[in-house]
Design a protein around this motif. Structure first.
Motif, PDB file in Angstrom:
ATOM      1  N   ALA A 188     -32.781  12.245   9.310  1.00  0.00           N
ATOM      2  CA  ALA A 188     -34.299  12.301   9.144  1.00  0.00           C
ATOM      3  C   ALA A 188     -34.852  10.726   9.285  1.00  0.00           C
ATOM      4  CB  ALA A 188     -34.919  12.805   7.863  1.00  0.00           C
ATOM      5  N   GLU A 189     -36.134  10.575   9.666  1.00  0.00           N
ATOM      6  CA  GLU A 189     -36.888   9.406   9.519  1.00  0.00           C
ATOM      7  C   GLU A 189     -36.045   8.574  10.746  1.00  0.00           C
ATOM      8  OE1 GLU A 189     -38.557   7.664   6.144  1.00  0.00           O
ATOM      9  OE2 GLU A 189     -37.823   9.041   4.922  1.00  0.00           O
ATOM     10  N   ALA A 190     -36.075   8.940  11.840  1.00  0.00           N
ATOM     11  CA  ALA A 190     -35.457   8.072  12.806  1.00  0.00           C
ATOM     12  C   ALA A 190     -36.629   7.244  13.762  1.00  0.00           C
ATOM     13  CB  ALA A 190     -35.076   9.030  13.945  1.00  0.00           C
ATOM     14  N   TYR A 191     -36.696   6.064  13.720  1.00  0.00           N
ATOM     15  CA  TYR A 191     -37.584   5.029  14.229  1.00  0.00           C
ATOM     16  C   TYR A 191     -37.154   4.145  15.228  1.00  0.00           C
ATOM     17  CZ  TYR A 191     -39.814   6.825   9.856  1.00  0.00           C
ATOM     18  OH  TYR A 191     -40.285   7.611   9.004  1.00  0.00           O
ATOM     19  N   PHE A 192     -37.551   3.823  16.069  1.00  0.00           N
ATOM     20  CA  PHE A 192     -37.366   3.211  17.599  1.00  0.00           C
ATOM     21  C   PHE A 192     -37.345   1.587  16.875  1.00  0.00           C
ATOM     22  CE2 PHE A 192     -39.704   6.591  19.692  1.00  0.00           C
ATOM     23  CZ  PHE A 192     -38.729   6.849  20.762  1.00  0.00           C
ATOM     24  N   SER A 193     -36.165   1.145  17.846  1.00  0.00           N
ATOM     25  CA  SER A 193     -36.189  -0.397  17.629  1.00  0.00           C
ATOM     26  C   SER A 193     -37.314  -0.821  18.583  1.00  0.00           C
ATOM     27  CB  SER A 193     -34.865  -0.811  18.416  1.00  0.00           C
ATOM     28  OG  SER A 193     -34.712  -0.325  19.588  1.00  0.00           O
ATOM     29  N   PHE A 194     -37.611  -2.353  18.457  1.00  0.00           N
ATOM     30  CA  PHE A 194     -38.908  -2.939  19.088  1.00  0.00           C
ATOM     31  C   PHE A 194     -38.634  -2.848  20.615  1.00  0.00           C
ATOM     32  CE2 PHE A 194     -39.828  -4.281  14.928  1.00  0.00           C
ATOM     33  CZ  PHE A 194     -41.127  -4.778  15.095  1.00  0.00           C
TER      34      PHE A 194
ATOM     35  N   LEU B 197     -36.500  -4.995  12.387  1.00  0.00           N
ATOM     36  CA  LEU B 197     -37.458  -6.112  12.310  1.00  0.00           C
ATOM     37  C   LEU B 197     -37.392  -6.666  13.607  1.00  0.00           C
ATOM     38  CD1 LEU B 197     -35.997  -7.831   9.309  1.00  0.00           C
ATOM     39  CD2 LEU B 197     -38.008  -6.666   9.564  1.00  0.00           C
ATOM     40  N   PRO B 198     -38.497  -7.467  14.001  1.00  0.00           N
ATOM     41  CA  PRO B 198     -38.626  -8.265  15.601  1.00  0.00           C
ATOM     42  C   PRO B 198     -37.528  -8.474  15.871  1.00  0.00           C
ATOM     43  CG  PRO B 198     -40.475  -8.398  13.974  1.00  0.00           C
ATOM     44  CD  PRO B 198     -39.583  -8.129  13.242  1.00  0.00           C
TER      45      PRO B 198
ATOM     46  N   ILE C  97     -32.253  -5.492  10.453  1.00  0.00           N
ATOM     47  CA  ILE C  97     -32.773  -4.144   9.936  1.00  0.00           C
ATOM     48  C   ILE C  97     -33.122  -4.343   8.492  1.00  0.00           C
ATOM     49  CG2 ILE C  97     -31.730  -2.844  11.450  1.00  0.00           C
ATOM     50  CD1 ILE C  97     -29.650  -1.976   9.264  1.00  0.00           C
ATOM     51  N   ILE C  98     -33.996  -3.126   7.889  1.00  0.00           N
ATOM     52  CA  ILE C  98     -34.351  -3.401   6.570  1.00  0.00           C
ATOM     53  C   ILE C  98     -34.171  -1.974   6.089  1.00  0.00           C
ATOM     54  CG2 ILE C  98     -36.093  -5.210   6.251  1.00  0.00           C
ATOM     55  CD1 ILE C  98     -38.177  -3.060   6.467  1.00  0.00           C
TER      56      ILE C  98
ATOM     57  N   ALA D 106     -40.748   1.345   3.441  1.00  0.00           N
ATOM     58  CA  ALA D 106     -40.943   0.132   4.031  1.00  0.00           C
ATOM     59  C   ALA D 106     -40.686   0.281   5.312  1.00  0.00           C
ATOM     60  CB  ALA D 106     -39.983  -1.000   3.577  1.00  0.00           C
ATOM     61  N   THR D 107     -41.814  -0.263   6.024  1.00  0.00           N
ATOM     62  CA  THR D 107     -41.925  -0.180   7.797  1.00  0.00           C
ATOM     63  C   THR D 107     -42.602  -1.691   8.052  1.00  0.00           C
ATOM     64  OG1 THR D 107     -44.190   0.802   7.714  1.00  0.00           O
ATOM     65  CG2 THR D 107     -42.558   2.270   8.014  1.00  0.00           C
ATOM     66  N   VAL D 108     -42.509  -1.978   9.439  1.00  0.00           N
ATOM     67  CA  VAL D 108     -42.775  -3.219   9.679  1.00  0.00           C
ATOM     68  C   VAL D 108     -44.076  -3.427  10.711  1.00  0.00           C
ATOM     69  CG1 VAL D 108     -41.917  -5.232  10.549  1.00  0.00           C
ATOM     70  CG2 VAL D 108     -40.447  -3.780   9.332  1.00  0.00           C
ATOM     71  N   SER D 109     -44.599  -4.258  10.684  1.00  0.00           N
ATOM     72  CA  SER D 109     -45.878  -4.558  11.457  1.00  0.00           C
ATOM     73  C   SER D 109     -45.397  -4.615  12.974  1.00  0.00           C
ATOM     74  CB  SER D 109     -46.979  -5.699  11.199  1.00  0.00           C
ATOM     75  OG  SER D 109     -47.901  -5.758  12.309  1.00  0.00           O
ATOM     76  N   PRO D 110     -46.098  -3.880  14.107  1.00  0.00           N
ATOM     77  CA  PRO D 110     -45.655  -4.323  15.301  1.00  0.00           C
ATOM     78  C   PRO D 110     -46.002  -5.682  15.771  1.00  0.00           C
ATOM     79  CG  PRO D 110     -47.014  -2.204  15.288  1.00  0.00           C
ATOM     80  CD  PRO D 110     -46.909  -2.908  13.895  1.00  0.00           C
ATOM     81  N   LYS D 111     -46.545  -6.500  14.842  1.00  0.00           N
ATOM     82  CA  LYS D 111     -46.993  -7.931  15.192  1.00  0.00           C
ATOM     83  C   LYS D 111     -45.899  -8.760  14.593  1.00  0.00           C
ATOM     84  CE  LYS D 111     -50.898  -9.575  13.850  1.00  0.00           C
ATOM     85  NZ  LYS D 111     -52.208 -10.035  13.133  1.00  0.00           N
ATOM     86  N   GLY D 112     -44.913  -8.222  13.758  1.00  0.00           N
ATOM     87  CA  GLY D 112     -43.610  -8.784  13.338  1.00  0.00           C
ATOM     88  C   GLY D 112     -43.980  -9.841  12.276  1.00  0.00           C
ATOM     89  N   ASP D 113     -45.047  -9.633  11.479  1.00  0.00           N
ATOM     90  CA  ASP D 113     -45.126 -10.648  10.319  1.00  0.00           C
ATOM     91  C   ASP D 113     -45.040 -10.096   9.030  1.00  0.00           C
ATOM     92  OD1 ASP D 113     -47.506  -9.102  10.942  1.00  0.00           O
ATOM     93  OD2 ASP D 113     -48.919 -10.641  10.291  1.00  0.00           O
TER      94      ASP D 113
END
Length: 352
Positions: A53-59, A104-105, A110-111, A164-171
């Motif tokens: 579950a919870e598969a998310y793409f790399s940047f 992470l960007p 990773i987190i 936890a997820t990460v902003s596409p802006k990378g900040d």
């Protein structure tokens, strides 16, 4: 007789040839796709067996990070694989229980959340005598290199720090925590500093994701209204649980301002994610099932509230994520499972 036999044999040969040509050149229905799933095309199954579950793409969108209970593991660990399902590898410690991983960007780090620093064993399973509940295990958020090395702890508060997820802006990292006594949404820098609380209403606020421009956050929430609901919520929280039976989708600015409720029903709506057009949110819900057991993907217009159903498989579809161009979608599903409870990762082309 010989002539009749020859005619029969010749006719049978012609039948075989025509059948071969027909089935070779006539488009066949996709075996993994329900006929009503018009937004999905070229569905491919990436995992085969276990609970994934919870598969998310790399940047760079060449890899996926996800959680899985498989092989010798008794609870979820974090894995990375290519978007075609190849080169699968474990990147968490293999100890404790993990959840909610993200790149992470730059994709070199990773987190993820883990309980391994509390105990190397899996936490106790939820007590379903209380109904269908989620356990709020003692997670903290960790950062590591993409191969799992150089593990560092970003949060260090008692109880639940996860989602936890990460902003596409990378900040910024956005996450859910019980650090102030209730389940609220917070942001922090990529190094864990400058923690800021965004939600304050009593109840559960969680599952946050940034919009593609980093200016908005979508999330799920349950805010008990009457005294009975509040008492039940607080007692479950005290026992380390939440009952996710009534969750609504919300949107707010990245600083916590201008909160807006998007869905309004008695269903469990969760796992929201922004479509790249910024005007829609895809999410999972059991709104169509009176028994509340069947979850499918839906997409909702943020301004009008108009909802369109995306998947129709008669079991679980959830945790969707788009690529930045909106051309592909990844999600978890029970479709094509070999045994009950098996959940796998699927990827497909998105057709608008």
């Amino acid at each position: 007789m010989k002539k009749d036999a020859f005619v029969k044999l010749f006719n049978f040969f012609i039948f075989v040839v025509i059948s071969f040509l027909f089935f070779s050149f006539t488009p066949q229905e996709e075996p993994l796709k329900h006929p009503l799933e018009k937004h999905l095309k070229n569905i491919r199954q990436l995992t085969f067996g276990g609970e994934n579950a919870e598969a998310y793409f790399s940047f760079d969108e060449t890899k996926l990070i996800f959680q899985s209970t498989r092989d010798s593991f008794e609870c979820d660990q974090i894995f990375i694989m290519n978007i075609d399902g190849s080169n699968l590898r474990l990147v968490s410690t293999g100890k404790g229980k993990t959840t909610c991983s993200y790149f992470l960007p730059g994709d070199t780090e990773i987190i993820y959340s883990s309980t391994h620093h509390i105990s190397e064993k899996c936490p106790p399973k939820p007590d379903y005598s209380k109904g269908y509940v989620w356990a709020l295990d003692n997670y903290d958020i960790f950062k590591a290199k993409a191969d799992g090395s150089n593990l560092r702890q970003l949060t260090n508060t008692p109880g639940y720090d996860a989602e936890a997820t990460v902003s596409p802006k990378g900040d910024k990292i956005v996450f859910t925590s019980i650090r102030d006594g209730d389940l609220e949404i917070y942001t922090m820098d990529l190094d864990g500093k400058n923690v800021k609380r965004l939600t304050y209403e009593k109840g559960y606020d969680g599952g946050p994701f940034f919009s593609w421009d980093g200016k908005k956050i979508c999330y799920r929430a349950y805010h008990p209204k009457d005294s009975a609901e509040i008492v039940e919520y607080e007692q479950l929280l005290k026992d380390g649980y939440i009952k996710p039976m009534k969750l609504q989708i919300f949107v707010m600015d990245a600083d916590g301002k201008n909160k807006k409720q998007i869905t309004n029903n008695n269903a469990a709506n969760f796992a929201p994610f922004f479509h790249p057009d910024g005007k829609r949110i895809i999410f999972s819900s059991n709104m169509h099932d009176p028994k509340g057991r069947d979850f499918d993907l839906y997409i909702v217009n943020i301004e009008t509230g108009e909802i369109e159903r995306v998947t129709y498989f008669p079991d679980f579809d959830g945790f969707p994520m788009f690529t930045h161009d909106g051309k592909k979608i990844v999600w978890a599903s029970n479709r094509n499972s070999k045994k009950r409870g098996e959940t796998n990762i699927f990827i497909a082309d998105w057709v608008d």
